[in-house]
Design a protein around this motif. Structure first.
Motif, mmCIF file in Angstrom:
data_model
loop_
_atom_site.group_PDB
_atom_site.id
_atom_site.type_symbol
_atom_site.label_atom_id
_atom_site.label_comp_id
_atom_site.label_asym_id
_atom_site.label_seq_id
_atom_site.Cartn_x
_atom_site.Cartn_y
_atom_site.Cartn_z
ATOM 1 N N LYS A 1 0.832 -1.204 0.000
ATOM 2 C CA LYS A 1 0.000 0.000 0.000
ATOM 3 C C LYS A 1 0.869 1.257 0.000
ATOM 4 C CE LYS A 1 -3.292 2.809 0.074
ATOM 5 N NZ LYS A 1 -4.009 3.203 1.290
ATOM 6 N N THR B 1 -13.486 -2.118 6.108
ATOM 7 C CA THR B 1 -13.938 -1.337 7.259
ATOM 8 C C THR B 1 -14.455 -0.002 6.748
ATOM 9 O OG1 THR B 1 -11.852 -0.203 7.739
ATOM 10 C CG2 THR B 1 -12.141 -2.405 8.688
ATOM 11 N N CYS B 2 -15.168 0.704 7.619
ATOM 12 C CA CYS B 2 -15.664 2.029 7.231
ATOM 13 C C CYS B 2 -15.454 3.017 8.374
ATOM 14 C CB CYS B 2 -17.143 1.981 6.852
ATOM 15 S SG CYS B 2 -18.277 1.629 8.215
ATOM 16 N N ALA C 1 -15.740 7.074 4.612
ATOM 17 C CA ALA C 1 -14.586 6.442 3.970
ATOM 18 C C ALA C 1 -14.750 4.931 4.047
ATOM 19 C CB ALA C 1 -13.281 6.864 4.635
ATOM 20 N N HIS D 1 -12.365 1.401 3.766
ATOM 21 C CA HIS D 1 -10.979 0.980 3.848
ATOM 22 C C HIS D 1 -10.855 -0.481 3.450
ATOM 23 C CE1 HIS D 1 -11.217 4.451 6.662
ATOM 24 N NE2 HIS D 1 -10.177 4.806 5.939
ATOM 25 N N ASP E 1 -4.913 -0.640 4.069
ATOM 26 C CA ASP E 1 -5.197 0.700 4.594
ATOM 27 C C ASP E 1 -5.006 0.748 6.111
ATOM 28 O OD1 ASP E 1 -5.838 1.666 2.101
ATOM 29 O OD2 ASP E 1 -7.999 1.510 2.372
ATOM 30 N N PRO F 1 -6.829 2.966 8.628
ATOM 31 C CA PRO F 1 -7.911 3.952 8.701
ATOM 32 C C PRO F 1 -7.805 4.968 9.820
ATOM 33 C CG PRO F 1 -8.694 1.771 9.355
ATOM 34 C CD PRO F 1 -7.324 1.592 8.789
ATOM 35 N N GLU G 1 0.089 9.145 3.171
ATOM 36 C CA GLU G 1 -1.134 8.346 3.286
ATOM 37 C C GLU G 1 -2.297 9.187 3.812
ATOM 38 O OE1 GLU G 1 -1.980 4.707 2.828
ATOM 39 O OE2 GLU G 1 -0.544 5.435 1.358
ATOM 40 N N ASP H 1 -5.771 10.229 1.873
ATOM 41 C CA ASP H 1 -7.095 10.057 2.498
ATOM 42 C C ASP H 1 -7.909 11.347 2.405
ATOM 43 O OD1 ASP H 1 -6.661 7.435 3.163
ATOM 44 O OD2 ASP H 1 -6.191 7.811 5.270
ATOM 45 N N ARG I 1 -8.394 1.063 -6.419
ATOM 46 C CA ARG I 1 -7.705 0.912 -5.135
ATOM 47 C C ARG I 1 -7.374 -0.546 -4.842
ATOM 48 N NH1 ARG I 1 -11.360 3.789 -0.835
ATOM 49 N NH2 ARG I 1 -9.783 2.899 0.577
#
Length: 246
Positions: free
Chosen positions: A15, A64-65, A79, A81, A85, A87, A134, A138, A168
């Motif tokens: 990543k 995930t969010c 967002a 993820h 990521d 997060p 990163e 975001d 992504r």
């Protein structure tokens, strides 16, 4: 996907390298980070608004969010993820969480202590820049999402989201056959993501299928016409700031 591809250091390196070149020494340092592996159920919280975490989370499997709730309890997902990521990387520098993060699907995550991240950043200053980048990416994605929800119709919003997730996931090697991705979100979660109702999500996905842009099978989505899907979503991947090694 083999076990090595899902290992914490492999995903983190992949990543970070999607938008920042790392030296062999820096990669080796990342491989030495202690990581506590945890398995989560769908909808399980990772951090909540107001928490003061002492570690950062690295997504290894699943989605995930990041979300906020209105006073009435209505959720806006801000967002999504994917594996690789981190997060809550901002928690390295912000004392309190101002939003919540939860698993959307069953997830495997790795927790890395803030102290270990700070130590590696002190020893390898370029890693500080990589992590900082990163958080900047975001923020760039957040700005594009704001435009998506505020100024595009539902059809374009959904097309744009699918384009983004494909790019992504592809960047970290998690796309099947170059055009098929897993979408573990329910219609209710998609509704909370792009600001429409679950019924409208169903109609929008049906419209994309009818137009021959996508094909869906359970949680799997196949992009049938990439060029037209990009056009429908007004999608330009510039905001993802991925490296171009061509």
């Amino acid at each position: 996907m083999n076990a090595e591809a899902h290992s914490p250091d492999t995903l983190m390196i992949r990543k970070l390298e999607s938008n920042f070149p790392l030296s062999d020494e820096e990669k080796q340092a990342l491989k030495g980070l202690p990581v506590q592996i945890t398995h989560l159920k769908a909808d399980q919280h990772i951090v909540r608004t107001g928490d003061r975490p002492h570690h950062c989370c690295l997504v290894l499997e699943g989605f995930t969010c990041l979300f906020k709730l209105s006073y009435e309890g209505r959720r806006q997902i801000m967002a999504l993820h994917i594996p690789g990521d981190m997060p809550d990387l901002q928690s390295l520098h912000l004392e309190y969480m101002d939003s919540s993060i939860a698993a959307i699907s069953p997830c495997t995550v790795g927790f890395i202590q803030h102290e270990d991240l700070r130590n590696i950043c002190e020893r390898y200053p370029r890693l500080t820049a990589a992590f900082w980048r990163e958080t900047l990416v975001d923020a760039s994605i957040f700005r594009e999402w704001l435009l998506n929800i505020g100024r595009r119709d539902a059809y374009s919003r959904m097309a744009h989201l699918l384009c983004e997730l494909l790019i992504r996931l592809e960047a970290v090697g998690l796309v099947k056959d170059s055009n098929t991705l897993l979408m573990p979100l329910t219609h209710e979660e998609l509704a909370d993501t792009i600001g429409i109702t679950a019924v409208h999500v169903s109609r929008t996905m049906q419209a994309l299928r009818t137009q021959g842009l996508v094909e869906t099978k359970k949680s799997q989505i196949t992009i049938l016409d990439w060029a037209r899907l990009q056009e429908a979503g007004e999608f330009d991947p510039l905001y993802l700031h991925l490296r171009d090694d061509s």
